[in-house]
Design a protein around this motif. Structure first.
Motif, mmCIF file in Angstrom:
data_model
loop_
_atom_site.group_PDB
_atom_site.id
_atom_site.type_symbol
_atom_site.label_atom_id
_atom_site.label_comp_id
_atom_site.label_asym_id
_atom_site.label_seq_id
_atom_site.Cartn_x
_atom_site.Cartn_y
_atom_site.Cartn_z
ATOM 1 N N GLU A 779 0.856 -1.180 0.000
ATOM 2 C CA GLU A 779 0.000 0.000 0.000
ATOM 3 C C GLU A 779 0.891 1.228 0.000
ATOM 4 N N SER A 781 1.274 5.557 0.300
ATOM 5 C CA SER A 781 0.692 6.808 0.788
ATOM 6 C C SER A 781 1.713 7.925 0.631
ATOM 7 N N ALA A 785 -0.888 15.587 1.425
ATOM 8 C CA ALA A 785 -1.801 15.267 0.312
ATOM 9 C C ALA A 785 -2.010 16.455 -0.605
ATOM 10 N N SER A 834 10.160 4.099 3.306
ATOM 11 C CA SER A 834 9.848 5.433 2.790
ATOM 12 C C SER A 834 11.027 5.991 2.010
ATOM 13 N N CYS A 854 -0.734 10.972 -8.609
ATOM 14 C CA CYS A 854 -0.612 9.804 -7.765
ATOM 15 C C CYS A 854 0.830 9.335 -7.757
ATOM 16 N N SER A 874 -0.898 5.216 -5.008
ATOM 17 C CA SER A 874 -1.504 5.904 -3.873
ATOM 18 C C SER A 874 -2.853 6.481 -4.281
#
Length: 884
Positions: A779, A781, A785, A834, A854, A874
Motif C-alpha cells: 500500500e 501513501s 496530500a 519510505s 498519484c 496511492s
C-alpha cells in the motif's frame, strides 16, 4: 445394480409383460435417485444432475445455455441456445425452463435424437413487469437421466417507448406528397429516434426524419414521383430506431398506402409567339376529365420573365377554357419550353401536367454596338463615339436618344436614315462637368415608322478629366525632427499648356512645404517638405499636391504618406499569456507609457486566433490603461497564438499608430468541464460500482455522450448520455473474473459534445482490482496530500509504503504532473518503508491546481512480479503551482 438395469432394458424392448416390469422396478428403486419436483426453485448443480452418489458416473449428457444473460421486453421474444454434451446417450432430450420471471414463457422444445443443440424461444407477455432473475436454468430429461444447465440471467425491461402512427390509410397522388404523423410515448429513453417507413412501392419515397431528444412527435413526408405506378400497397410499417445501439427498435402496425393517378388530362396550343411590344395573347386549354368534376387551379412552369397568365383556373365541369398570356413590352428574345399543371382543389390537390409547349418572344427589332463604351472627355472639350445598329425586321428611320446624361454633358441630336446602319455621336463637356467616371447612360433607338417604338440599344459611360492631372512620388517619406525631404511632381497635360501653381495639403503637425510653380510647357518639378525640431511623432496617409491653372482650375494628385519618426507612447499588455476557453471570455489590460502625447488612444488587437473577437476600447486622455474583453466562439479551434499585438492609435495626432510587444493567446477547449466521483474505484471480481459524472457547462447546452477509456482487462463500463441542458449522469463499471487481481490503472471519462463534435475529458480516476479475501501486497501513501510548488522553486514530499508480502526494493515515481513541473524518482531499499522525492516547477510553469496526481510503486524482483500484480498506486493528490 447395473446388470439388473441392463437386463430390465432388454426385456422391456422385447415385450416382456407389464407385471414383470413392475416387479423389477420395485426391487431396483431402492438404490435409484430421487427427482426433485419441477416447481422447486432450488439452484440446480450446473455440471451434473441430482442423482444418488452411486449413479453420478453414469450421467449420459450435460447441458449448457448460451448466452449467459438474456434481456426481454414486453410483447417481445428472444432466443437462447441449449447445447447438449452427450456421453453415450444419443436419444431425445426433453427440455423445461425453471425459475423464469413472471409472465415469461419458454417454448416446449426437445433436442432430437442424435443432435447436440436446439434454440429455445423466450417470450415476455405484453403485461410483463420489469424483473430480473439470475437463477434461471434448463432441465433436460432423457430416457434415464435428468440434468440441469448452469444458471443464467433473464432480465425483463420495460419498453423504452411506444409508437403510434396516424392515419392508418394514406393516399399519395402521382407527383404529389402526403404526410404521416408519428407520435411516441417515452418511458426510459430520452434520446433521438430515427423514423423509417417501408416497404414502399417503386418511385415512392419517405423523407428521412428524426424525432429529436425530448420531442414526442414528427411529420414524415411521403412523396410519389410523377411516374409512380397507381395501386394499393398493404403491409407498410413504420419503424422507430433509437440512436443508442443499446435500446431496442419499435415497429408500428401495418398501414395501407395508395398511389393515385391523375384525375384529368390537359392539352394546350403547341406554340405561342409574343411580339416585342408585348400585349395579350389567347391560350386555349382542353381538359378531358377522368374521375374529377370540380374546379381546377392552373400553374405554369417555364414562362419567360415578364409573361403571366390571367385567371389561371378552370370552373367545375368545364372541359375547355381560353386564358390570356400577358407580356410586358420590351422583353428580350427567348424560346421557352412551358408546361401547364392542373391542381384538383376538391381532391386533395391531385394534379396533372400538360405536354410541353413553346412560348417564343420576338425580341427587339434593333440591336447596337458602341465604340468606345467609355467616352473620354476633358472639361470644356468635345469627343466622339461610333454607333452601329443591326436591323431585325425594321428598315425605317431610327432616331437616337441618349438618356441619363451627366450634368454639364450634352450630345448632338442624331437621326439614322432608312436603310443605314451607323452614325457618329458627338459629346461636349462643360467647364464645370464633374470629374470622374459616370455610367448608366442609356442609348435608345426610336423606330419612327413603328409607332415610335423605343428600343434600348446599349449602355455607355463617360470619363471626365481635368485639363491636366498630377502624379506625386514617392509613395511614402519618413522625416526626423528638424529633417527635410523632397516630393517629385509630374504634370500630365491634356488641353492646358500654361503655368501650374503647386501647394501641399494634409501634412502632419509642424511639417511645412514650399510653394512651387511649373512653368508653361514644363511637366516636372520638386517640392521640399521640412519637419520642425519639435514636430511630434506621427504620420498622415492623405497628403496631396494641389495644382492651380491661371484660370483657377484645380487638379489633385494621388495621396502619399508623410511621417515623423519617434513614438508618442509605448504600449504593454498584461498578462503576457492569456488563457481562454471555447464559449468563454477573458480580460486583457493595456498599459500606455506616455511620452509627448496626452490625448486619447484607440486600442485594437491584431493576429487574434480565429473565432476570437475583441471589444473596442480607448485609453482616455490623461489616463494610462484600459481593459479589452476577448470572447471565444463555441466552434473555435484549439490553438496557441504567440504573435498577437495591441495597436494604439493617437486619436488627436493624426491616428499615429504604436504596436505593443507580441503576447500569447492560448485558445483551449472549454465548452464544458467534466468532474467525477469517486476518484478511486475498488472492485472485486463480478462486482459493480457507479461512477458519478457532473458536467459544468460553459456555453454548450446540448447532449454529451460519455464513455470510459483505458479500463483494464476484464472491466466494462456502460455508455451514458447527459441529455440537453442536464448536468449529471451515472456510469456503471463492472469487473468480471478475467480482471487481474491487484491491478491499478488510471482511467478517464471522455465526453463528446455531439452538436459541435468536440471531445472533453474528465480528471483521471483510479481503478483497483482487489484480491479475493486478501489485502494487496503493498500500500502506498504520500504526505502531504496537498502540495504547493512555487514557480521557479521546489518542495519535498515523503512517499511511504506498507509491506505485506514484498520485502525487496521498490521504485517510486509520480504520475500526471502539471505542465512545467518535474519530480525526482526514488528507490525504497529492501527493508525500508519510505523515500523523499523533490518536486520542481519551471519559471514558466502553468499556474493552478491539478487533482489527479498519484505516486506509483513498482516492485522489480519478488513473488509479486511473478504473480502478475503489477504496480501499486496511492490515492489522488493535489499539486498547486503558485507564484514565488
Amino acid at each position: 445394480m447395473d446388470s439388473l438395469k441392463k437386463g430390465f432394458l432388454i426385456m422391456f424392448r422385447r415385450g416382456i409383460g407389464f407385471l414383470f416390469l413392475c416387479s423389477v422396478l420395485l426391487v431396483s428403486t431402492a438404490g435409484c435417485r430421487k427427482v426433485e419436483p419441477q416447481e422447486s426453485r432450488e439452484p440446480i448443480d450446473t455440471e451434473r444432475s441430482r442423482l444418488p452418489e452411486d449413479s453420478r458416473e453414469a450421467a449420459s449428457f450435460s447441458l449448457r445455455v448460451e448466452p449467459a444473460a438474456v434481456t426481454l421486453h414486453p410483447g417481445r421474444a428472444e432466443r437462447i441456445r441449449v447445447v447438449a454434451r452427450r456421453s453415450g446417450y444419443l436419444g431425445p432430450i426433453e427440455l423445461e425452463a425453471r425459475n423464469l420471471p413472471s409472465l415469461v414463457r419458454a417454448g416446449n422444445v426437445k433436442i432430437p435424437a442424435g443432435q447436440d443443440g436446439v434454440e429455445v424461444e423466450l417470450t415476455a407477455s405484453t403485461r410483463a413487469a420489469p424483473e430480473s432473475r439470475s437463477d434461471v436454468h434448463i432441465v433436460g430429461n432423457g430416457d434415464k437421466d435428468s440434468n440441469a444447465s448452469q444458471n443464467f440471467a433473464v432480465i425483463v425491461r420495460d419498453l423504452p417507448f411506444t409508437m403510434h402512427v396516424e392515419p392508418d390509410r394514406i393516399e399519395v397522388p402521382q407527383g404529389g406528397a402526403a404526410a404521416l404523423k408519428v407520435v411516441v410515448k417515452r418511458k426510459d429513453y430520452p434520446g433521438a429516434i430515427s423514423i423509417e417507413v417501408g416497404p414502399l412501392p417503386a418511385s415512392v419515397q419517405a423523407t428521412p426524419t428524426t424525432i429529436p431528444p425530448g420531442r414526442n412527435e414528427a411529420q414524415v413526408p411521403i412523396t410519389a414521383a410523377g411516374n409512380a405506378g397507381e395501386g394499393i400497397s398493404k403491409g407498410v410499417t413504420v419503424r422507430g430506431i433509437p440512436i443508442s445501439k443499446d435500446v431496442v427498435s419499435m415497429t408500428s402496425g401495418p398501414l395501407t398506402l395508395s398511389v393515385l393517378g391523375p384525375p384529368f388530362t390537359l392539352t394546350t396550343d403547341k406554340e405561342i409567339k409574343i411580339p416585342y411590344e408585348g400585349g395579350r395573347l389567347p391560350l386555349k386549354i382542353a381538359v378531358p376529365r377522368r374521375d374529377y368534376t370540380g374546379p381546377i387551379a392552373l400553374q405554369f412552369r417555364g414562362l419567360p420573365a415578364g409573361v403571366t397568365v390571367t385567371q389561371p383556373k378552370i370552373p367545375s365541369g368545364a372541359l375547355n377554357a381560353e386564358l390570356e398570356l400577358v407580356a410586358q413590352p420590351g422583353l428580350p428574345h427567348s424560346v421557352n419550353t412551358v408546361q401547364a399543371f392542373g391542381v384538383a382543389e376538391w381532391a386533395s390537390n391531385r394534379h396533372a401536367a400538360s405536354p410541353a409547349f413553346k412560348v417564343q418572344v420576338e425580341g427587339p427589332p434593333l440591336v447596337a454596338r458602341i465604340e468606345p463604351a467609355l467616352v473620354p472627355l476633358v472639361q470644356g472639350s468635345t469627343s466622339h463615339c461610333k454607333l452601329d445598329i443591326v436591323r431585325k425586321g425594321y428598315d425605317g428611320p431610327v432616331e437616337v436618344d441618349l438618356r441619363n446624361l451627366p450634368a454639364e454633358v450634352a450630345v448632338k441630336p442624331v437621326m439614322i436614315p432608312k436603310g443605314q446602319t451607323s452614325a457618329m455621336l458627338e459629346f461636349t463637356a462643360g467647364d464645370k462637368a464633374a470629374l470622374g467616371d459616370r455610367g448608366g447612360i442609356a442609348v435608345v433607338g426610336i423606330a419612327v415608322e413603328r409607332n415610335k417604338l423605343a428600343v434600348p440599344l446599349a449602355g455607355l459611360g463617360t470619363r471626365i478629366q481635368e485639363p491636366f492631372s498630377l502624379l506625386l512620388q514617392p509613395a511614402s517619406i519618413q522625416l526626423k525632427e528638424g529633417d527635410k525631404a523632397k516630393l517629385k511632381v509630374k504634370a500630365v497635360r491634356r488641353t492646358y499648356k500654361g503655368p501650374i501653381a503647386l501647394s501641399v495639403k494634409n501634412l502632419p503637425g509642424q511639417v511645412t512645404a514650399e510653394r512651387v510653380t511649373l512653368a508653361e510647357g514644363k511637366d516636372e518639378g520638386e517640392i521640399e517638405v521640412a519637419a520642425s525640431a519639435t514636430a511630434p511623432s506621427g504620420s498622415r496617409t492623405d497628403v496631396q499636391v494641389i495644382g492651380a491653372s491661371v484660370t483657377s482650375r484645380q487638379a489633385l494628385s494621388n495621396t502619399v504618406v508623410v511621417g515623423v519618426a519617434g513614438k508618442l507612447f509605448d504600449l504593454a499588455v498584461r498578462p503576457d499569456i492569456v488563457l481562454i476557453s471555447f464559449g468563454d471570455k477573458a480580460l486583457v489590460r493595456i498599459v500606455a507609457a506616455r511620452k509627448n502625447y496626452k490625448g486619447p488612444i484607440a486600442i485594437s488587437l491584431k493576429n487574434l486566433p480565429g473565432q476570437v473577437v475583441a471589444s473596442s476600447a480607448t485609453i482616455p486622455a490623461g489616463k494610462n490603461e484600459t481593459e479589452v474583453e476577448l470572447s471565444a466562439g463555441l466552434r473555435a479551434e484549439a490553438v496557441k497564438k504567440t504573435d498577437v499585438l495591441a495597436i494604439g492609435a493617437a486619436v488627436t495626432a493624426g491616428n499615429a499608430q504604436v504596436a505593443s510587444p507580441p503576447f500569447q493567446v492560448d485558445l483551449r477547449p472549454g465548452l464544458v468541464d467534466l468532474d467525477i466521483e469517486p476518484r478511486i474505484l475498488k472492485l472485486s471480481h463480478s462486482s459493480m460500482a457507479k461512477l458519478k459524472v457532473s458536467a459544468i457547462r460553459k456555453g454548450y447546452l446540448g447532449p454529451i455522450a460519455l464513455e470510459v477509456r483505458n479500463l483494464p482487462k476484464g472491466f466494462k463500463a456502460s455508455r451514458v448520455i447527459i441529455a440537453e441542458k442536464m448536468t449529471h449522469a451515472e456510469i456503471e463499471v463492472q469487473a468480471d473474473f478475467s480482471a487481474r487481481e491487484g491491478d491499478t490503472v488510471d482511467a478517464q471519462v471522455h465526453g463528446i459534445a455531439s452538436l459541435v463534435d468536440r471531445t472533453v475529458k474528465s480528471p483521471r480516476f483510479m481503478v483497483r482490482v482487489g484480491s479475493v479475501g486478501q489485502p494487496p501486497p503493498l500500500e502506498v501513501s504520500v504526505a502531504p496530500a496537498v502540495i504547493p510548488v512555487p514557480r521557479g522553486g521546489s518542495t519535498k514530499i515523503k512517499v511511504t509504503i506498507l509491506r505485506r508480502k514484498h520485502d525487496g526494493p521498490v521504485h517510486v515515481d509520480l504520475r500526471n504532473l502539471p505542465l512545467g513541473v518535474e519530480a525526482t524518482r526514488g528507490v525504497i531499499q529492501k527493508g525500508q518503508t519510505s523515500v523523499d522525492l523533490t518536486l520542481s516547477a519551471r519559471a514558466n510553469a502553468e499556474l493552478g491546481s491539478r487533482h489527479d496526481i498519484c505516486a506509483v510503486a513498482s516492485p522489480r524482483t519478488s513473488l509479486i512480479d511473478s504473480g502478475g500484480h503489477g504496480n501499486f498506486a496511492s490515492g489522488h493528490l493535489r499539486i498547486d503551482v503558485v507564484k514565488k
